[in-house]
Design a protein around this motif. Structure first.
Motif, PDB file in Angstrom:
ATOM      1  N   ALA A   1     -14.981 -14.001 105.484  1.00  0.00           N
ATOM      2  CA  ALA A   1     -13.720 -14.747 105.494  1.00  0.00           C
ATOM      3  C   ALA A   1     -13.608 -15.621 106.740  1.00  0.00           C
ATOM      4  O   ALA A   1     -13.144 -16.775 106.667  1.00  0.00           O
ATOM      5  CB  ALA A   1     -12.544 -13.783 105.422  1.00  0.00           C
ATOM      6  N   ILE A   2     -14.017 -15.098 107.888  1.00  0.00           N
ATOM      7  CA  ILE A   2     -13.957 -15.878 109.128  1.00  0.00           C
ATOM      8  C   ILE A   2     -14.862 -17.100 109.050  1.00  0.00           C
ATOM      9  O   ILE A   2     -14.458 -18.224 109.390  1.00  0.00           O
ATOM     10  CB  ILE A   2     -14.361 -15.000 110.328  1.00  0.00           C
ATOM     11  CG1 ILE A   2     -13.304 -13.945 110.594  1.00  0.00           C
ATOM     12  CG2 ILE A   2     -14.574 -15.858 111.579  1.00  0.00           C
ATOM     13  CD1 ILE A   2     -13.715 -12.922 111.634  1.00  0.00           C
ATOM     14  N   ILE A   3     -16.095 -16.885 108.597  1.00  0.00           N
ATOM     15  CA  ILE A   3     -17.042 -18.001 108.530  1.00  0.00           C
ATOM     16  C   ILE A   3     -16.569 -19.046 107.525  1.00  0.00           C
ATOM     17  O   ILE A   3     -16.658 -20.258 107.770  1.00  0.00           O
ATOM     18  CB  ILE A   3     -18.452 -17.486 108.165  1.00  0.00           C
ATOM     19  CG1 ILE A   3     -18.952 -16.497 109.224  1.00  0.00           C
ATOM     20  CG2 ILE A   3     -19.420 -18.651 108.040  1.00  0.00           C
ATOM     21  CD1 ILE A   3     -18.912 -16.987 110.658  1.00  0.00           C
ATOM     22  N   ALA A   4     -16.043 -18.587 106.401  1.00  0.00           N
ATOM     23  CA  ALA A   4     -15.534 -19.529 105.399  1.00  0.00           C
ATOM     24  C   ALA A   4     -14.386 -20.359 105.968  1.00  0.00           C
ATOM     25  O   ALA A   4     -14.344 -21.589 105.826  1.00  0.00           O
ATOM     26  CB  ALA A   4     -15.077 -18.775 104.154  1.00  0.00           C
TER      27      ALA A   4
ATOM     28  N   ALA B   1      -7.218 -14.183 114.898  1.00  0.00           N
ATOM     29  CA  ALA B   1      -7.369 -14.072 116.350  1.00  0.00           C
ATOM     30  C   ALA B   1      -8.758 -14.514 116.789  1.00  0.00           C
ATOM     31  O   ALA B   1      -8.917 -15.222 117.791  1.00  0.00           O
ATOM     32  CB  ALA B   1      -7.096 -12.640 116.800  1.00  0.00           C
ATOM     33  N   THR B   2      -9.779 -14.116 116.031  1.00  0.00           N
ATOM     34  CA  THR B   2     -11.149 -14.527 116.350  1.00  0.00           C
ATOM     35  C   THR B   2     -11.294 -16.041 116.223  1.00  0.00           C
ATOM     36  O   THR B   2     -11.848 -16.705 117.112  1.00  0.00           O
ATOM     37  CB  THR B   2     -12.147 -13.820 115.418  1.00  0.00           C
ATOM     38  OG1 THR B   2     -12.018 -12.403 115.572  1.00  0.00           O
ATOM     39  CG2 THR B   2     -13.573 -14.224 115.727  1.00  0.00           C
TER      40      THR B   2
ATOM     41  N   HIS C   1      -6.531 -21.494 106.655  1.00  0.00           N
ATOM     42  CA  HIS C   1      -7.565 -20.988 105.747  1.00  0.00           C
ATOM     43  C   HIS C   1      -7.823 -19.500 106.000  1.00  0.00           C
ATOM     44  O   HIS C   1      -8.060 -18.735 105.052  1.00  0.00           O
ATOM     45  CB  HIS C   1      -8.859 -21.785 105.917  1.00  0.00           C
ATOM     46  CG  HIS C   1      -8.861 -23.101 105.214  1.00  0.00           C
ATOM     47  ND1 HIS C   1      -8.794 -23.204 103.842  1.00  0.00           N
ATOM     48  CD2 HIS C   1      -8.908 -24.382 105.686  1.00  0.00           C
ATOM     49  CE1 HIS C   1      -8.817 -24.478 103.487  1.00  0.00           C
ATOM     50  NE2 HIS C   1      -8.873 -25.217 104.590  1.00  0.00           N
ATOM     51  N   SER C   2      -7.765 -19.083 107.244  1.00  0.00           N
ATOM     52  CA  SER C   2      -7.976 -17.675 107.557  1.00  0.00           C
ATOM     53  C   SER C   2      -6.915 -16.807 106.887  1.00  0.00           C
ATOM     54  O   SER C   2      -7.215 -15.737 106.350  1.00  0.00           O
ATOM     55  CB  SER C   2      -7.938 -17.467 109.075  1.00  0.00           C
ATOM     56  OG  SER C   2      -8.102 -16.116 109.402  1.00  0.00           O
ATOM     57  N   MET C   3      -5.680 -17.257 106.921  1.00  0.00           N
ATOM     58  CA  MET C   3      -4.608 -16.519 106.239  1.00  0.00           C
ATOM     59  C   MET C   3      -4.907 -16.386 104.754  1.00  0.00           C
ATOM     60  O   MET C   3      -4.734 -15.316 104.154  1.00  0.00           O
ATOM     61  CB  MET C   3      -3.282 -17.249 106.429  1.00  0.00           C
ATOM     62  CG  MET C   3      -2.795 -17.313 107.863  1.00  0.00           C
ATOM     63  SD  MET C   3      -1.434 -18.494 108.024  1.00  0.00           S
ATOM     64  CE  MET C   3      -1.008 -18.316 109.761  1.00  0.00           C
ATOM     65  N   ASN C   4      -5.359 -17.459 104.137  1.00  0.00           N
ATOM     66  CA  ASN C   4      -5.597 -17.470 102.690  1.00  0.00           C
ATOM     67  C   ASN C   4      -6.822 -16.661 102.272  1.00  0.00           C
ATOM     68  O   ASN C   4      -6.860 -16.126 101.159  1.00  0.00           O
ATOM     69  CB  ASN C   4      -5.712 -18.901 102.186  1.00  0.00           C
ATOM     70  CG  ASN C   4      -4.368 -19.598 102.119  1.00  0.00           C
ATOM     71  OD1 ASN C   4      -3.336 -18.964 101.936  1.00  0.00           O
ATOM     72  ND2 ASN C   4      -4.358 -20.912 102.288  1.00  0.00           N
TER      73      ASN C   4
END
Length: 517
Positions: A278-281, A309-310, A296-299
């Motif tokens: 998810a982070i990389i995406a 946070a990262t 995008h991270s939230m989604n």
């Protein structure tokens, strides 16, 4: 000081197996670069503000989206009340505070165990909560993060969300960042989560000197053991992003379909596989835009506040503090301590950042760097490093064999001659390391007494017997059940676990109803 620093590094490398010391890196791996001090300071502060924004703004979306993509369409970063302590940021705060206080990047594990007991008792979860309670048995870090002793350590996402500050303390020094990060994250995690520590510390370290999203990601990939599943996950996410550049929901579907395990929601949403994906995406779809990356991270969901946070740290480092503050966002410089005992009550995000700047200057000097004035500009001369893996993956059996070899004599000694804590520790280690059968046969009386003593460490038993259900936990639980351990008569609620500081209780009160004698 330098001799002490290198001695600590050597001890770490012996523990980790395949870690290089800084002095082992040849000159080809290091290249002295010069960066304006103002720029480095701005990026460190930007990374810290980004971490806080991501954590606080991602918090409402923690575990909100799982196997379906989120629907957040509009997002404006903000911290109208400032930030507050949360496990995504405050473990690092406690570490950084003590690193600065003790003037070392590598705190001894005795010091680490002590300040965990003094400051890290509330609002702790999963691998970290398990770590904290086996510390009460006298098990010391980094054994507390071994996959053999801590069932969460094999997968838990804290290898990622406890590491970002160590990328900030080592600008353009990704190997140093990874070594420091691993020294602290391995207190609670192991194996693949440790690979994510290497990944994200290296990416953040690289973001001081690189602004291209894909090159930063390349640096992260170069930092991991090539056998790591995280390498394949990143390759897949890159491929899916390329195939679906305008359809993040499809990428989410694909990554969940491939990497969600058949072990339940708890294992998946707390695991390094889906959260790293998810982070990389989000990093790729955000394409260097701070607000879009966090949106995008939230989604992409899962442990969304950790992931944001990262990403906030990464994008904040790329942006810098001044650029963040010039966006017109409502950002208040406050870091309110709500969780961590014996820590400052007047911290701000800037003061937290300045602790990191102080530690960076210490590390840079230890690595051979310096601070000077060039053409009337204060600069840092930094011995930059190429990203590379500093720790290799060990199998469960290899780790178990190592622990048996290192601890079997002390286990027997504690069983026969130890106090209550030592006997309980001996029983816990023996059961976890498959030594129980032989010890029980050879020393039946002492074994029974040791198991009784262990049964009084109610938080430990609650973690093992009354805990969550996933493969590594089930395997460890079965070993304890085979030795006669049973559930507590009442499963303690979180507020009880966090606030009742009585470490050991009479087993008769824990397992026997009041009307039974």
């Amino acid at each position: 000081m330098k001799k002490y620093f290198l001695l600590i590094l050597t001890v770490i490398c012996l523990l980790f197996g395949s870690c290089k010391t800084l002095s082992d890196q040849n000159t080809a791996e290091k290249n002295m670069i010069t960066l304006p001090a103002e720029e480095v300071v701005d990026k460190i502060r930007g990374g810290m503000f980004g971490m806080m924004i991501g954590n606080m703004n991602g918090w409402p979306y923690e575990f909100k989206f799982y196997d379906t993509h989120g629907d957040v369409k509009d997002y404006v970063p903000s911290l109208p009340k400032g930030a507050q302590t949360d496990d995504d940021t405050d473990f690092e705060w406690v570490y950084i505070y003590n690193m600065q206080k003790n003037r070392t990047a590598f705190l001894s594990y005795d010091i680490i165990n002590n300040f965990w007991k003094n400051s890290i008792n509330r609002n702790i979860w999963c691998a970290n909560r398990y770590t904290r309670y086996i510390m009460d048995l006298g098990i010391k870090a980094p054994m507390t993060g071994s996959v053999v002793l801590n069932p969460w350590a094999e997968f838990n996402v804290s290898g990622q969300f406890l590491c970002e500050a160590y990328g900030l303390v080592a600008p353009a020094m990704p190997q140093t960042a990874a070594k420091i990060g691993l020294h602290y994250t391995k207190v609670a995690i192991d194996q693949e989560p440790a690979q994510t520590t290497q990944l994200f510390t290296s990416m953040i370290s690289t973001a001081f000197v690189e602004s291209d999203v894909n090159r930063i990601l390349d640096a992260g990939v170069a930092s991991m053991d090539s056998k790591s599943i995280i390498v394949q996950i990143i390759s897949d996410v890159r491929k899916w992003h390329a195939l679906n550049p305008d359809n993040p929901a499809e990428t989410h579907r694909l990554l969940h379909e491939k990497y969600a395990l058949n072990q339940g929601v708890t294992r998946n949403r707390n695991g390094s596989e889906l959260n790293t994906a998810a982070i990389i995406a989000a990093f790729l779809y955000g394409n260097g835009d701070f607000a879009e990356t966090i949106r995008h991270s939230m989604n992409f969901g899962y442990d969304a506040d950790c992931n944001a946070a990262t990403l906030g740290t990464l994008l904040g480092t790329m942006y810098g503090h001044r650029r963040i503050m010039n966006q017109g966002w409502n950002i208040v410089d406050r870091y309110k301590n709500t969780n961590r005992e014996n820590m400052p009550m007047d911290e701000t995000i800037i003061s937290f950042s300045d602790r990191i700047i102080d530690i960076f200057e210490m590390i840079n000097q230890e690595n051979g760097g310096s601070k000077s004035v060039v053409n009337n500009t204060v600069v840092y001369n930094i011995p930059s490093e190429k990203p590379a893996s500093v720790i290799s993956l060990l199998t469960f059996d290899e780790e178990k064999a190592r622990l048996v070899n290192e601890n079997q004599k002390s286990i027997v000694s504690d069983l026969l001659n130890g106090d209550k804590q030592a006997k309980a520790r001996a029983a816990y280690l023996a059961i976890s390391l498959d030594m129980a059968k032989d010890l029980k046969k050879k020393y039946p009386k002492q074994w029974k007494a040791a198991c009784y003593d262990l049964s009084g460490y109610w938080k430990v038993i609650a973690n093992i017997i009354n805990g969550e259900t996933f493969n590594t936990h089930n395997a460890l639980k079965a070993k304890f059940v085979a030795e006669g351990f049973i559930p507590l008569k009442e499963h303690p609620k979180y507020e009880v676990l966090f606030n009742d500081m009585e470490i050991w209780k009479d087993p008769e009160t824990l397992y026997t109803a009041p009307n039974k004698k």
